[in-house]
Design a protein around this motif. Structure first.
Motif, PDB file in Angstrom:
ATOM      1  N   ASP A 265       0.832  -1.199   0.000  1.00  0.00           N
ATOM      2  CA  ASP A 265       0.000   0.000   0.000  1.00  0.00           C
ATOM      3  C   ASP A 265       0.869   1.251   0.000  1.00  0.00           C
ATOM      4  O   ASP A 265       0.562   2.225  -0.693  1.00  0.00           O
ATOM      5  CB  ASP A 265      -0.931  -0.013   1.212  1.00  0.00           C
ATOM      6  N   CYS A 266       1.964   1.219   0.764  1.00  0.00           N
ATOM      7  CA  CYS A 266       2.890   2.349   0.774  1.00  0.00           C
ATOM      8  C   CYS A 266       3.525   2.550  -0.599  1.00  0.00           C
ATOM      9  O   CYS A 266       3.614   3.675  -1.111  1.00  0.00           O
ATOM     10  CB  CYS A 266       3.986   2.129   1.813  1.00  0.00           C
ATOM     11  N   LEU A 267       3.979   1.463  -1.205  1.00  0.00           N
ATOM     12  CA  LEU A 267       4.669   1.568  -2.484  1.00  0.00           C
ATOM     13  C   LEU A 267       3.719   2.021  -3.586  1.00  0.00           C
ATOM     14  O   LEU A 267       4.080   2.871  -4.416  1.00  0.00           O
ATOM     15  CB  LEU A 267       5.306   0.223  -2.840  1.00  0.00           C
ATOM     16  N   GLU A 268       2.516   1.485  -3.627  1.00  0.00           N
ATOM     17  CA  GLU A 268       1.544   1.927  -4.623  1.00  0.00           C
ATOM     18  C   GLU A 268       1.208   3.404  -4.438  1.00  0.00           C
ATOM     19  O   GLU A 268       1.062   4.147  -5.425  1.00  0.00           O
ATOM     20  CB  GLU A 268       0.273   1.079  -4.530  1.00  0.00           C
ATOM     21  N   THR A 269       1.120   3.832  -3.184  1.00  0.00           N
ATOM     22  CA  THR A 269       0.861   5.248  -2.906  1.00  0.00           C
ATOM     23  C   THR A 269       2.020   6.114  -3.402  1.00  0.00           C
ATOM     24  O   THR A 269       1.806   7.167  -4.024  1.00  0.00           O
ATOM     25  CB  THR A 269       0.655   5.460  -1.400  1.00  0.00           C
ATOM     26  N   ALA A 270       3.251   5.688  -3.150  1.00  0.00           N
ATOM     27  CA  ALA A 270       4.427   6.460  -3.563  1.00  0.00           C
ATOM     28  C   ALA A 270       4.537   6.531  -5.081  1.00  0.00           C
ATOM     29  O   ALA A 270       4.885   7.584  -5.642  1.00  0.00           O
ATOM     30  CB  ALA A 270       5.687   5.842  -2.956  1.00  0.00           C
ATOM     31  N   ILE A 271       4.249   5.438  -5.765  1.00  0.00           N
ATOM     32  CA  ILE A 271       4.305   5.438  -7.228  1.00  0.00           C
ATOM     33  C   ILE A 271       3.276   6.409  -7.803  1.00  0.00           C
ATOM     34  O   ILE A 271       3.570   7.200  -8.708  1.00  0.00           O
ATOM     35  CB  ILE A 271       4.087   4.013  -7.769  1.00  0.00           C
ATOM     36  N   ALA A 272       2.054   6.361  -7.283  1.00  0.00           N
ATOM     37  CA  ALA A 272       1.004   7.260  -7.763  1.00  0.00           C
ATOM     38  C   ALA A 272       1.352   8.722  -7.480  1.00  0.00           C
ATOM     39  O   ALA A 272       1.180   9.598  -8.348  1.00  0.00           O
ATOM     40  CB  ALA A 272      -0.325   6.892  -7.117  1.00  0.00           C
ATOM     41  N   ARG A 277       3.206  14.399  -8.917  1.00  0.00           N
ATOM     42  CA  ARG A 277       3.914  15.536  -8.312  1.00  0.00           C
ATOM     43  C   ARG A 277       4.924  16.117  -9.298  1.00  0.00           C
ATOM     44  O   ARG A 277       5.836  15.424  -9.749  1.00  0.00           O
ATOM     45  CB  ARG A 277       4.635  15.069  -7.051  1.00  0.00           C
ATOM     46  N   GLU A 278       4.743  17.372  -9.655  1.00  0.00           N
ATOM     47  CA  GLU A 278       5.651  18.059 -10.571  1.00  0.00           C
ATOM     48  C   GLU A 278       6.744  18.773  -9.787  1.00  0.00           C
ATOM     49  O   GLU A 278       6.475  19.459  -8.795  1.00  0.00           O
ATOM     50  CB  GLU A 278       4.885  19.075 -11.414  1.00  0.00           C
ATOM     51  N   PRO A 283       7.536  15.293 -13.812  1.00  0.00           N
ATOM     52  CA  PRO A 283       7.044  14.487 -12.684  1.00  0.00           C
ATOM     53  C   PRO A 283       8.196  13.948 -11.844  1.00  0.00           C
ATOM     54  O   PRO A 283       9.267  13.606 -12.368  1.00  0.00           O
ATOM     55  CB  PRO A 283       6.292  13.346 -13.363  1.00  0.00           C
ATOM     56  N   LEU A 284       7.952  13.862 -10.554  1.00  0.00           N
ATOM     57  CA  LEU A 284       8.936  13.296  -9.639  1.00  0.00           C
ATOM     58  C   LEU A 284       9.338  11.883 -10.070  1.00  0.00           C
ATOM     59  O   LEU A 284      10.487  11.462  -9.893  1.00  0.00           O
ATOM     60  CB  LEU A 284       8.358  13.284  -8.221  1.00  0.00           C
ATOM     61  N   ALA A 285       8.398  11.157 -10.664  1.00  0.00           N
ATOM     62  CA  ALA A 285       8.668   9.787 -11.100  1.00  0.00           C
ATOM     63  C   ALA A 285       9.695   9.713 -12.225  1.00  0.00           C
ATOM     64  O   ALA A 285      10.254   8.644 -12.482  1.00  0.00           O
ATOM     65  CB  ALA A 285       7.377   9.123 -11.565  1.00  0.00           C
ATOM     66  N   ALA A 286       9.954  10.815 -12.887  1.00  0.00           N
ATOM     67  CA  ALA A 286      10.889  10.809 -14.023  1.00  0.00           C
ATOM     68  C   ALA A 286      12.340  11.013 -13.597  1.00  0.00           C
ATOM     69  O   ALA A 286      13.236  10.970 -14.450  1.00  0.00           O
ATOM     70  CB  ALA A 286      10.489  11.883 -15.029  1.00  0.00           C
ATOM     71  N   PHE A 287      12.591  11.218 -12.325  1.00  0.00           N
ATOM     72  CA  PHE A 287      13.958  11.420 -11.843  1.00  0.00           C
ATOM     73  C   PHE A 287      14.610  10.073 -11.517  1.00  0.00           C
ATOM     74  O   PHE A 287      13.967   9.154 -10.994  1.00  0.00           O
ATOM     75  CB  PHE A 287      13.962  12.315 -10.605  1.00  0.00           C
ATOM     76  N   THR A 345       9.792   9.351   2.290  1.00  0.00           N
ATOM     77  CA  THR A 345      10.713  10.347   1.732  1.00  0.00           C
ATOM     78  C   THR A 345      10.265  10.801   0.351  1.00  0.00           C
ATOM     79  O   THR A 345      10.487  11.955  -0.027  1.00  0.00           O
ATOM     80  CB  THR A 345      12.149   9.792   1.645  1.00  0.00           C
ATOM     81  N   ILE A 346       9.653   9.925  -0.433  1.00  0.00           N
ATOM     82  CA  ILE A 346       9.165  10.305  -1.761  1.00  0.00           C
ATOM     83  C   ILE A 346       7.997  11.274  -1.640  1.00  0.00           C
ATOM     84  O   ILE A 346       7.873  12.225  -2.429  1.00  0.00           O
ATOM     85  CB  ILE A 346       8.767   9.049  -2.552  1.00  0.00           C
ATOM     86  N   LEU A 347       7.166  11.078  -0.637  1.00  0.00           N
ATOM     87  CA  LEU A 347       6.025  11.975  -0.441  1.00  0.00           C
ATOM     88  C   LEU A 347       6.414  13.290   0.225  1.00  0.00           C
ATOM     89  O   LEU A 347       5.613  14.234   0.251  1.00  0.00           O
ATOM     90  CB  LEU A 347       4.942  11.289   0.389  1.00  0.00           C
ATOM     91  N   GLY A 348       7.628  13.373   0.778  1.00  0.00           N
ATOM     92  CA  GLY A 348       8.048  14.599   1.442  1.00  0.00           C
ATOM     93  C   GLY A 348       7.155  14.938   2.614  1.00  0.00           C
ATOM     94  O   GLY A 348       6.704  14.062   3.356  1.00  0.00           O
ATOM     95  N   ALA A 349       6.851  16.222   2.755  1.00  0.00           N
ATOM     96  CA  ALA A 349       6.042  16.667   3.892  1.00  0.00           C
ATOM     97  C   ALA A 349       4.649  16.066   3.856  1.00  0.00           C
ATOM     98  O   ALA A 349       4.049  15.795   4.902  1.00  0.00           O
ATOM     99  CB  ALA A 349       5.954  18.188   3.907  1.00  0.00           C
ATOM    100  N   ALA A 350       4.120  15.817   2.654  1.00  0.00           N
ATOM    101  CA  ALA A 350       2.783  15.222   2.554  1.00  0.00           C
ATOM    102  C   ALA A 350       2.745  13.849   3.211  1.00  0.00           C
ATOM    103  O   ALA A 350       1.687  13.391   3.650  1.00  0.00           O
ATOM    104  CB  ALA A 350       2.373  15.116   1.085  1.00  0.00           C
ATOM    105  N   GLY A 351       3.896  13.205   3.304  1.00  0.00           N
ATOM    106  CA  GLY A 351       3.946  11.869   3.862  1.00  0.00           C
ATOM    107  C   GLY A 351       3.708  11.791   5.351  1.00  0.00           C
ATOM    108  O   GLY A 351       3.483  10.696   5.876  1.00  0.00           O
TER     109      GLY A 351
END
Length: 393
Positions: A265-272, A277-278, A283-287, A345-351
């Motif tokens: 659930d954490c990983l699916e949330t982070a991927i989405a 997130r720009e 997108p953050l996913a492109a880094f 860490t991928i979600l940053g403060a939102a996490g």
């Protein structure tokens, strides 16, 4: 086309159709009934456990891997997959099911008299009665053989005195399986199990408050103040730690799968989140650094799932050994909590908010890491299997 973490490993090819159907039914229930409300339950530190127990009973999930007495009699793998989906909702939900089915119900099913089984198991399977399991004490967790709770004979009766701690479902339970020292043998071999209706005079179960983990779960103390029980309340055959440890192995097996649900659930949330997130105009996913994090987490999640499925196959073949369960519990919970923290860490403060599940899962996994055997205990179980030498004493 993007792959799911388990899709990378073609997990569905390793699971039978009936087990997949059970998994999908539980996942649909969690998505519809649990996830929309779980953040509020967690924040409030309250959960409608009795209503949930009835729902879970209607789905056939309570004691689902047991045979007879209203239990569904599914495979061990199906039970594990159900635990995974429940813990993808919240560890507290999976704990409710684990304690009901793998601790309280399994203890009665495996060690109880026919009277115990007829009286309690059908109602517990339906979620009409809730059970708890009293083994851990304030000073005796990893060393249950030192428990101070005593059961003494008084005529034909037993009288129980003592305290149990960190008991899931305790405050709402209708029946408690309580383990106590007797004078029947020395060195822990006189430990006996008792079926204790919670309305018995002298029994109380104050709730434990101010938790930072498993907030959407009922956690209690059990206080036994000269609780008088008839002679028929004792499990008739089993003595020593063999009884409670057999139950713990059942619960640990569920955790092998369940912890992966929280991680998934954490990983699916982070991927989405990373896909939406720009940052710096893409997108953050492109880094690269994001993708390396996601790749490493997917690898550990998939490896843990392959281990869980192998253990499920061994259990269904009645070949699973305790040290193999320790392998699964040690690895999968340890990796799950790492995944939850990395996803944060991928979600940053939102996490750190309850808008997303990752820190809630991470906090819950702090408890899962140490209950049903700490990581250190499981390391020593594995070490003993490898060396033939016990490091406990």
């Amino acid at each position: 086309m993007a792959q799911t973490p388990f899709g990378l490993f073609a997990i569905d090819q390793l699971v039978g159709e009936e087990d997949r159907d059970i998994r999908d039914t539980v996942r649909a229930y969690v998505e519809k009934e649990i996830k929309p409300q779980i953040a509020d339950w967690y924040e409030a530190g309250q959960i409608p456990a009795r209503d949930l127990a009835r729902d879970l009973g209607k789905l056939g999930l309570l004691g689902m891997h047991l045979e007879g007495y209203g239990c569904a009699g599914t495979s061990a793998t199906a039970y594990g997959l159900a635990c995974l989906e429940l813990e993808a909702g919240d560890s507290g939900l999976r704990s409710l099911v684990s304690v009901q089915g793998s601790l309280a119900m399994f203890a009665i099913w495996q060690w109880g008299s026919e009277e115990h089984k007829q009286q309690w198991l059908p109602r517990m399977a339906a979620g009409e009665a809730i059970g708890c399991f009293g083994l851990t004490e304030p000073d005796f967790g990893s060393d249950p053989g030192g428990m101070r709770t005593r059961a003494r004979r008084d005529g034909d009766d037993w009288v129980l005195t003592g305290t149990k701690m960190w008991i899931t479902n305790g405050s709402i339970a209708d029946v408690a399986v309580v383990w106590a020292q007797t004078d029947e043998a020395a060195d822990g071999k006189g430990i006996r199990g008792f079926v204790v209706p919670t309305d018995t005079p002298g029994f109380s179960a104050p709730a434990i408050k101010h938790k930072l983990s498993l907030r959407a779960s009922v956690t209690s103390e059990l206080v036994l103040d000269n609780v008088r029980l008839p002679g028929s309340a004792v499990f008739p055959e089993v003595r020593g730690l063999r009884g409670p440890l057999s139950c713990l192995n059942e619960a640990r097996f569920g955790i092998v799968f369940g912890s992966l649900g929280a991680a998934r659930d954490c990983l699916e949330t982070a991927i989405a989140y990373a896909g939406q997130r720009e940052i710096f105009d893409k997108p953050l996913a492109a880094f690269q650094i994001t993708q390396t994090k996601l790749a490493d987490m997917a690898l550990e999640l998939g490896k843990g799932m392959l281990l869980a499925i192998q253990l499920g196959k061994l259990k269904d073949a009645h070949q699973l050994r305790p040290e193999q369960i320790s392998l699964g519990k040690l690895n999968n919970v340890r990796e799950a909590i790492k995944i939850a923290r990395e996803c944060r860490t991928i979600l940053g403060a939102a996490g750190i908010t309850l808008e997303f599940p990752v820190l809630r899962h991470a906090n819950n996994l702090e408890s899962v890491l140490t209950y049903e055997g700490t990581s250190e205990v499981h390391q020593l179980i594995i070490g003993q299997a490898l060396t033939g030498r016990s490091a406990y004493r």
